[in-house]
Design a protein around this motif. Structure first.
Motif, mmCIF file in Angstrom:
data_model
loop_
_atom_site.group_PDB
_atom_site.id
_atom_site.type_symbol
_atom_site.label_atom_id
_atom_site.label_comp_id
_atom_site.label_asym_id
_atom_site.label_seq_id
_atom_site.Cartn_x
_atom_site.Cartn_y
_atom_site.Cartn_z
ATOM 1 N N ASP A 1 0.893 -1.154 0.000
ATOM 2 C CA ASP A 1 0.000 0.000 0.000
ATOM 3 C C ASP A 1 0.934 1.207 0.000
ATOM 4 O OD1 ASP A 1 -1.574 2.200 0.656
ATOM 5 O OD2 ASP A 1 -2.819 1.098 2.077
ATOM 6 N N ALA A 2 0.854 2.011 -1.045
ATOM 7 C CA ALA A 2 1.792 3.120 -1.190
ATOM 8 C C ALA A 2 1.831 4.018 0.037
ATOM 9 C CB ALA A 2 1.440 3.939 -2.428
ATOM 10 N N HIS B 1 7.289 -5.975 0.079
ATOM 11 C CA HIS B 1 5.844 -5.786 -0.073
ATOM 12 C C HIS B 1 5.450 -6.215 -1.479
ATOM 13 C CE1 HIS B 1 6.819 -2.002 -2.193
ATOM 14 N NE2 HIS B 1 7.585 -1.694 -1.150
ATOM 15 N N LYS B 2 4.306 -6.883 -1.561
ATOM 16 C CA LYS B 2 3.813 -7.437 -2.816
ATOM 17 C C LYS B 2 2.357 -7.012 -3.018
ATOM 18 C CE LYS B 2 7.548 -9.912 -3.705
ATOM 19 N NZ LYS B 2 8.398 -9.683 -4.904
ATOM 20 N N PRO B 3 1.861 -7.046 -4.266
ATOM 21 C CA PRO B 3 0.478 -6.625 -4.530
ATOM 22 C C PRO B 3 -0.548 -7.613 -3.999
ATOM 23 C CG PRO B 3 1.486 -7.490 -6.526
ATOM 24 C CD PRO B 3 2.592 -7.383 -5.513
ATOM 25 N N LYS B 4 -1.798 -7.134 -3.913
ATOM 26 C CA LYS B 4 -2.902 -7.945 -3.401
ATOM 27 C C LYS B 4 -3.070 -9.246 -4.185
ATOM 28 C CE LYS B 4 -6.625 -5.648 -2.404
ATOM 29 N NZ LYS B 4 -6.806 -5.829 -0.926
ATOM 30 N N SER B 5 -2.692 -9.224 -5.458
ATOM 31 C CA SER B 5 -2.860 -10.400 -6.311
ATOM 32 C C SER B 5 -1.828 -11.490 -6.037
ATOM 33 C CB SER B 5 -2.770 -9.991 -7.788
ATOM 34 O OG SER B 5 -1.515 -9.363 -8.055
ATOM 35 N N HIS B 6 -0.818 -11.211 -5.213
ATOM 36 C CA HIS B 6 0.214 -12.192 -4.901
ATOM 37 C C HIS B 6 -0.425 -13.435 -4.284
ATOM 38 C CE1 HIS B 6 3.722 -13.987 -2.883
ATOM 39 N NE2 HIS B 6 4.454 -13.312 -3.752
#
Length: 314
Positions: free
Chosen positions: A208-209, A254-259
């Motif tokens: 989350d930026a 940190h990784k995106p929600k789609s990870h």
């Protein structure tokens, strides 16, 4: 027969190593799958490879700021939770395979976000239009993913009204302290588990930026300074020292929600948080029965220091 110094040292260490390995098998062997080798086969005379690290996959649930008013849907269960699950390096592919097979079976293209799934909204609105048999098959499939994964759920859940009622908001003006407390507690307990198996610990959290830099800072602060809690109050939890954090913590990403791995973490932390208010929540009960949560995978003697932390609950 002449006994070398090295041989004498190995003979002295053997009972200690065997006892420690037996404890690890007893505590973790059944709780998070059968990834550990036969503990009685290990020998100090055979060179052992360094075990692969644990990874703690983390997600947030609820509002991280104690001064923010909860939305109407949160009435009576206003929490903030930070956590997910621990997985050994050698078991990562098994978790990915379970999620991939489930997604393929149901032709899913959107992330498996548990609140959308439960409310049958956004990317899962289609589920609400299916007959009951199809809906039950969907949830049986996701239950299988969560309960078959060789992982152990761990996290910290804070009751936000309880946090405010105890005066922490007035005492600590830093609105991020609630978030940092949940992060530090979860990572510290995960690090203790990793240390029991002689492993390093990596952390991956949902990006989350607005918070990436802040959360990454929490991690580096643990490595450099250790926990910031009052030493006397936290003594009963046997907290790790700074040097132990430095030895154990590896990297944070940190990784995106789609990870893929974070989609599973999302369901774990939600189930742990929801349990604080709904003791009959079915996902938590399913994880409990399969010993996929720290509170049921570990022996009772370890729970005060290694179990899921519920904070500011009455």
């Amino acid at each position: 027969m002449k006994i070398t110094v090295a041989g004498q040292m190995a003979a002295m260490l053997m009972p200690r190593l065997a006892a420690h390995s037996t404890i690890l098998c007893r505590v973790f062997g059944r709780g998070i799958g059968n990834a550990l080798p036969n503990c009685h086969e290990a020998s100090p005379f055979v060179r052992q490879e360094m075990p692969r690290p644990y990874t703690l996959y983390m997600d947030e649930s609820g509002n991280r700021h104690p001064d923010k008013k909860a939305d109407a849907s949160r009435e009576g269960r206003d929490w903030f939770g930070f956590g997910g699950y621990l997985v050994r390096g050698e078991d990562n592919d098994a978790v990915r395979k379970l999620v991939a097979e489930f997604s393929y079976e149901w032709k899913l293209r959107q992330p498996l976000h548990i609140t959308d799934m439960l409310s049958e909204s956004k990317g899962f609105a289609w589920l609400g239009r299916k007959d009951q048999a199809t809906r039950e098959a969907f949830w049986d499939g996701w239950r299988h993913v969560l309960c078959s994964a060789p992982v152990i759920g761990i996290g910290c859940v804070i009751d936000r009204p309880g946090y405010v009622a105890r005066g922490y908001l007035e005492k600590h003006k830093d609105k991020w302290l609630l978030c940092r407390s949940a992060f530090d507690i979860t990572v510290e307990r995960a690090a203790k588990i990793a240390r029991l198996e002689g492993r390093k610990l990596h952390v991956v959290f949902e990006q989350d930026a607005a918070v990436n830099e802040t959360v990454t800072g929490y991690f580096h602060n643990l490595k450099e300074n250790g926990l910031g809690f009052d030493g006397k109050n936290s003594e009963k939890y046997k907290p790790l020292r700074q040097v132990e954090f430095a030895e154990t913590l590896g990297r944070i990403q940190h990784k995106p929600k789609s990870h893929t791995m974070l989609q599973v973490a999302d369901s774990f932390i939600y189930a742990m948080a929801r349990h604080g208010y709904d003791k009959k929540f079915w996902i938590h009960r399913s994880l409990r029965d399969r010993k996929r949560l720290a509170d049921f995978a570990l022996d009772a003697e370890h729970l005060p220091q290694l179990g899921i932390k519920y904070y500011c609950f009455d």
